[in-house]
Scaffold this motif. Structure first.
Motif, short mmCIF file in Angstrom:
data_model
loop_
_atom_site.label_atom_id
_atom_site.label_comp_id
_atom_site.label_asym_id
_atom_site.label_seq_id
_atom_site.Cartn_x
_atom_site.Cartn_y
_atom_site.Cartn_z
N VAL A 81 0.84 -1.20 0.00
CA VAL A 81 0.00 0.00 0.00
C VAL A 81 0.88 1.26 0.00
O VAL A 81 0.65 2.20 -0.76
CB VAL A 81 -0.96 -0.03 1.22
CG1 VAL A 81 -1.57 1.33 1.50
CG2 VAL A 81 -2.06 -1.07 1.00
N LEU A 82 1.89 1.26 0.85
CA LEU A 82 2.80 2.41 0.92
C LEU A 82 3.59 2.58 -0.38
O LEU A 82 3.82 3.71 -0.83
CB LEU A 82 3.76 2.26 2.10
CG LEU A 82 3.13 2.47 3.47
CD1 LEU A 82 4.05 1.95 4.57
CD2 LEU A 82 2.80 3.93 3.69
N LEU A 87 4.88 5.69 -5.04
CA LEU A 87 5.17 5.75 -6.47
C LEU A 87 4.26 6.76 -7.17
O LEU A 87 4.71 7.51 -8.04
CB LEU A 87 5.03 4.37 -7.12
CG LEU A 87 6.12 3.36 -6.78
CD1 LEU A 87 5.79 1.99 -7.38
CD2 LEU A 87 7.47 3.85 -7.28
N GLY A 88 2.99 6.81 -6.77
CA GLY A 88 2.07 7.79 -7.34
C GLY A 88 2.50 9.22 -7.01
O GLY A 88 2.47 10.10 -7.87
N LEU A 89 2.90 9.44 -5.76
CA LEU A 89 3.38 10.76 -5.35
C LEU A 89 4.63 11.15 -6.16
O LEU A 89 4.70 12.24 -6.72
CB LEU A 89 3.73 10.76 -3.86
CG LEU A 89 2.61 10.80 -2.85
CD1 LEU A 89 3.13 10.46 -1.46
CD2 LEU A 89 1.95 12.16 -2.86
N ALA A 90 5.61 10.27 -6.18
CA ALA A 90 6.88 10.57 -6.84
C ALA A 90 6.68 10.79 -8.34
O ALA A 90 7.29 11.70 -8.92
CB ALA A 90 7.88 9.44 -6.60
N TYR A 91 5.83 10.00 -8.96
CA TYR A 91 5.57 10.13 -10.39
C TYR A 91 4.98 11.52 -10.70
O TYR A 91 5.40 12.19 -11.64
CB TYR A 91 4.62 9.02 -10.86
CG TYR A 91 4.24 9.10 -12.31
CD1 TYR A 91 5.18 8.84 -13.31
CD2 TYR A 91 2.94 9.41 -12.68
CE1 TYR A 91 4.83 8.90 -14.65
CE2 TYR A 91 2.58 9.47 -14.02
CZ TYR A 91 3.53 9.22 -14.99
OH TYR A 91 3.17 9.28 -16.32
N ASN A 92 4.01 11.95 -9.89
CA ASN A 92 3.40 13.25 -10.12
C ASN A 92 4.35 14.39 -9.80
O ASN A 92 4.35 15.41 -10.48
CB ASN A 92 2.08 13.38 -9.35
CG ASN A 92 0.93 12.88 -10.19
OD1 ASN A 92 0.47 13.58 -11.06
ND2 ASN A 92 0.53 11.64 -9.96
N LEU A 93 5.14 14.25 -8.75
CA LEU A 93 6.12 15.28 -8.45
C LEU A 93 7.15 15.41 -9.56
O LEU A 93 7.54 16.52 -9.93
CB LEU A 93 6.81 14.98 -7.11
CG LEU A 93 5.94 15.24 -5.88
CD1 LEU A 93 6.57 14.60 -4.65
CD2 LEU A 93 5.73 16.73 -5.68
N ARG A 127 7.77 10.96 4.27
CA ARG A 127 6.88 10.41 5.30
C ARG A 127 6.54 8.95 5.01
O ARG A 127 6.60 8.09 5.88
CB ARG A 127 5.60 11.25 5.38
CG ARG A 127 4.62 10.71 6.43
CD ARG A 127 3.21 11.19 6.22
NE ARG A 127 2.68 10.67 4.97
CZ ARG A 127 1.51 11.02 4.48
NH1 ARG A 127 0.77 11.92 5.08
NH2 ARG A 127 1.08 10.48 3.35
N ASN A 128 6.18 8.68 3.76
CA ASN A 128 5.85 7.30 3.39
C ASN A 128 7.06 6.38 3.49
O ASN A 128 6.93 5.22 3.87
CB ASN A 128 5.27 7.25 1.98
CG ASN A 128 3.85 7.77 1.93
OD1 ASN A 128 3.28 8.17 2.94
ND2 ASN A 128 3.27 7.76 0.75
#
Length: 184
Positions: A81-82, A87-93, A127-128
């Motif tokens: 889950v983390l 990965l979603g956060l990093a991809y968008n950033l 944080r993740n």
């Protein structure tokens, strides 16, 4: 981590974080689904199904971490889950998409009124990563536990778990404040 007090304390704290996060997502599943769609990773037609499945997986991981016989599976699911969220956060950033709701349901998210809550940040990725590091020893220790909990260990487990959860939420609020101040 051969001491079961540390194992159960870490498991309980992580379970609290995951269960509270899942509860926030499930309370506003439509909002979480919009946050998933804003990431622009999945086709918009799959955002609702993914949002529901993700929130349920997060809840399942938290619940399994509270069951001694399923702690290792719960830790593995928590890591998954983390990983997906990170990965979603990093991809968008990496694409420069910062002004979207993180979807985490915490103070860094947008409010119900749609007010800006700070958007995405590399601090959320950090944080993740810390949560993932917190999960890894639980996964390893759950397989090789040396002794069972004694009745007197309950207070120590509760205290450790509540302290860790308190520190997590304090850090999360500080992060949200930092992100809001950055946007002023």
């Amino acid at each position: 981590m051969n001491d079961p007090v540390l194992l159960y304390g870490a498991s309980a704290a992580l379970a609290c974080v995951l269960l509270l996060g899942a509860l926030e997502k499930l309370k506003d599943l439509a909002g979480f689904s919009r946050a998933v769609a804003a990431y622009e990773i999945l086709p918009s037609s799959l955002s609702g199904a993914f949002a529901r499945g993700y929130a349920l997986a997060e809840a399942a991981a938290g619940a399994m971490l509270l069951m001694p016989s399923l702690q290792a599976w719960g830790a593995a699911l928590a890591l998954l889950v983390l990983l997906v969220a990170t990965l979603g956060l990093a991809y968008n950033l990496a694409r420069g998409h910062r002004d979207i709701d993180c979807g985490c349901g915490g103070p860094a998210s947008r409010g119900r009124d749609g007010a800006q809550g700070g958007g995405l940040s590399w601090w959320l990725v950090l944080r993740n990563a810390v949560l993932a590091l917190w999960t890894a020893p639980v996964l390893i220790a759950a397989a090789g536990q040396s002794r069972h909990l004694q009745w007197a260990d309950a207070a120590a487990v509760f205290g450790l778990a509540m302290t860790a959860v308190g520190l997590y939420f304090t850090a999360n609020h500080l992060l949200a404040s930092h992100l809001k101040l950055r946007n002023l």
